[in-house]
Design a protein around this motif. Structure first.
Motif, short mmCIF file in Angstrom:
data_model
loop_
_atom_site.label_atom_id
_atom_site.label_comp_id
_atom_site.label_asym_id
_atom_site.label_seq_id
_atom_site.Cartn_x
_atom_site.Cartn_y
_atom_site.Cartn_z
N PRO A 52 7.56 0.32 10.32
CA PRO A 52 7.48 0.50 8.86
C PRO A 52 6.05 0.34 8.36
CG PRO A 52 8.41 -1.66 9.38
CD PRO A 52 8.26 -0.93 10.69
N LEU A 53 5.18 -0.28 9.20
CA LEU A 53 3.79 -0.59 8.86
C LEU A 53 3.75 -1.60 7.70
CD1 LEU A 53 2.15 2.95 9.20
CD2 LEU A 53 2.33 1.15 10.94
N PRO A 54 2.77 -2.43 7.55
CA PRO A 54 1.57 -2.50 8.36
C PRO A 54 1.83 -3.10 9.74
CG PRO A 54 1.61 -4.31 6.80
CD PRO A 54 2.81 -3.48 6.50
N MET B 285 10.57 -1.22 -8.56
CA MET B 285 10.02 -2.58 -8.47
C MET B 285 10.10 -3.22 -7.09
SD MET B 285 12.85 -4.80 -10.55
CE MET B 285 12.25 -6.36 -9.94
N ARG B 286 9.07 -4.01 -6.81
CA ARG B 286 9.03 -4.84 -5.60
C ARG B 286 8.83 -6.27 -6.07
NH1 ARG B 286 5.55 -4.00 -0.16
NH2 ARG B 286 7.37 -2.71 0.21
N HIS B 287 9.62 -7.17 -5.51
CA HIS B 287 9.57 -8.55 -5.99
C HIS B 287 9.82 -9.53 -4.85
CE1 HIS B 287 10.20 -11.92 -8.77
NE2 HIS B 287 9.59 -11.18 -9.66
N ILE C 111 5.16 -9.77 12.73
CA ILE C 111 5.63 -11.12 12.37
C ILE C 111 5.40 -11.32 10.87
CG2 ILE C 111 5.34 -13.60 12.82
CD1 ILE C 111 6.47 -11.84 15.17
N GLN C 112 6.43 -11.71 10.18
CA GLN C 112 6.36 -11.83 8.70
C GLN C 112 5.98 -13.27 8.34
OE1 GLN C 112 7.92 -9.32 6.33
NE2 GLN C 112 7.79 -7.85 8.00
N ASP C 113 4.76 -13.67 8.71
CA ASP C 113 4.43 -15.09 8.54
C ASP C 113 4.16 -15.49 7.08
OD1 ASP C 113 2.02 -13.80 8.45
OD2 ASP C 113 1.26 -14.62 10.32
N SER D 253 0.86 -1.19 0.00
CA SER D 253 0.00 0.00 0.00
C SER D 253 0.88 1.22 0.00
CB SER D 253 -0.90 0.05 1.25
OG SER D 253 -1.51 -1.19 1.47
N ARG D 254 1.58 1.44 1.13
CA ARG D 254 2.39 2.65 1.31
C ARG D 254 3.50 2.81 0.29
NH1 ARG D 254 0.29 1.27 6.00
NH2 ARG D 254 0.93 -0.78 5.32
N THR D 255 4.26 1.73 0.09
CA THR D 255 5.45 1.87 -0.76
C THR D 255 5.04 2.18 -2.19
OG1 THR D 255 6.54 0.32 0.70
CG2 THR D 255 7.65 0.82 -1.36
C1 NCD Z 1 7.37 -3.44 4.95
C2 NCD Z 1 7.76 -4.36 3.82
O1 NCD Z 1 7.04 -4.51 2.85
O2 NCD Z 1 8.84 -4.91 3.91
N1 NCD Z 1 6.34 -2.59 4.60
C3 NCD Z 1 6.68 -1.40 4.03
O3 NCD Z 1 7.19 -1.35 2.93
N2 NCD Z 1 6.49 -0.30 4.75
C4 NCD Z 1 7.15 -4.13 6.22
C5 NCD Z 1 6.16 -5.25 6.29
O4 NCD Z 1 5.55 -5.67 5.33
O5 NCD Z 1 5.99 -5.73 7.40
#
Ligand code: NCD
Length: 360
Positions: A306-308, A136-138, A269-271, A86-88
């Motif tokens: 950093p959210l979420p 890009m995000r991957h 937690i990055q589950d 969302s944010r990025t």
């Molecule tokens: C982070 C991410 O995507 O790495 N979010 C973000 O870009 N602000 C953190 C996360 O997803 O927990």
């Protein structure tokens, strides 16, 4: 491009196997590809922060906002986000709009020709044909580096900006975190000498991995890594910090760290990286903060995320002036605008405009 080392002078395999610090040498100033935290120097961080502040200031006036929109009106960017965001996503898009840069996006690989069997490399090369930059995000760690290497070896190289890759790097988040820390500590001596506590899933949080490295560029920063044993920061990161001479502690005792920290950097937690839901069985309740903890924090401390977020920051904390995670979100837009402008080498126009409108 002016960099000492160029990506078209090294094979992919040789580049891929380099240690991070040596990889960083391929992306040093002037800013072109933004891929890993290890490419930045402190001078560059200070330059990006100062430029972000000028862009923010100039944009407040209509004339200023109109001026900013001319700066990259001859450029187009592709936002390729193959992972949820969302944010990025929005802040890069907003940053492009501030600078007058047109954007296009693909946010789901299922809508691109990858479903017809096109390789991810060919897909990105196609995107690159229409634009002057790829943001890009991957999900695959290192894929943004692969794309940068590939495009640097074509007859139409364009810059690649990594907006989050796998569980390894999130350089633009680290930049906005540095900007937030710098602004928050402006009146108390800046980032030098401060204690920063990272709390939560430090094993798989890419924002932590990138920011921890940037903090090595400051003097006498002390870092606490506060996490359940199974989610503690990776040895690879600690080795990098050791090599940089940074002081740090790893601990599970959040309560003892709270009064010592100048900044708490909370994470969820990055589950989504679990193979089998294993992290859902870990008790993470001690790695969270709510209103009853606030008295234990320093008066000047800040609470970042950093959210979420999930439950690691109770919403009862939001009204405390030390809770600055929503400010982080907005800061991200200014920092990304600064970074994108520097990628195209047009920052001097902002510096001149700002000097003329704020003569003193
Ligand atoms: C982070 C991410 O995507 O790495 N979010 C973000 O870009 N602000 C953190 C996360 O997803 O927990």
């Amino acid at each position: 491009m002016g960099n000492a080392k160029q990506l078209n002078e090294i094979s992919w395999q040789e580049f891929k196997d380099l240690p991070l610090a040596e990889k960083g040498e391929y992306f040093q100033a002037p800013t072109y590809h933004t891929l890993i935290a290890q490419q930045f120097s402190r001078i560059q961080l200070e330059e990006i922060c100062a430029l972000a502040t000028k862009i923010r200031r100039i944009s407040k006036q209509r004339d200023g906002a109109n001026f900013l929109r001319t700066l990259l009106s001859d450029k187009r960017a592709m936002l390729y986000f193959a992972q949820p965001s969302s944010r990025t996503y929005l802040s890069h898009n907003a940053a492009c709009q501030i600078l007058g840069l047109d954007t296009m996006d693909v946010r789901d690989s299922k809508t691109s020709s990858e479903v017809k069997g096109e390789s991810p490399e060919d897909t990105v090369r196609t995107f690159s044909s229409y634009v002057d930059m790829i943001i890009m995000r991957h999900p695959v760690g290192g894929f943004a580096e692969r794309v940068a290497w590939m495009l640097s070896n074509t007859n139409r190289p364009i810059p690649v900006l990594n907006a989050g890759s796998g569980a390894d790097q999130h350089p633009t988040q680290a930049l906005l975190d540095i900007y937030t820390l710098e602004r928050s500590f402006e009146d108390i001596g800046g980032i030098d000498g401060k204690s920063i506590a990272f709390v939560g899933d430090l094993l798989r949080g890419r924002t932590v991995r990138s920011l921890a490295w940037l903090l090595t560029l400051y003097k006498k920063v002390k870092v606490y890594f506060v996490a359940p044993e199974q989610l503690q920061i990776g040895e690879d990161v600690l080795e990098l910090l050791d090599a940089a001479g940074m002081e740090y502690e790893t601990t599970q005792d959040f309560a003892s760290v709270m009064p010592k920290a100048d900044a708490l950097y909370m994470t969820r937690i990055q589950d989504e990286w679990d193979a089998d839901g294993e992290s859902t069985t870990i008790d993470t309740s001690a790695f969270s903060i709510d209103a009853e903890h606030l008295d234990r924090l320093k008066k000047t401390a800040i609470i970042m995320h950093p959210l979420p977020r999930r439950k690691e920051i109770s919403i009862s904390v939001d009204s405390d002036p030390r809770a600055i995670f929503w400010r982080q979100v907005r800061n991200g837009m200014w920092v990304r605008a600064a970074l994108i402008l520097m990628t195209f080498g047009r920052q001097d126009e902002v510096n001149t405009y700002d000097a003329e409108s704020n003569p003193n």
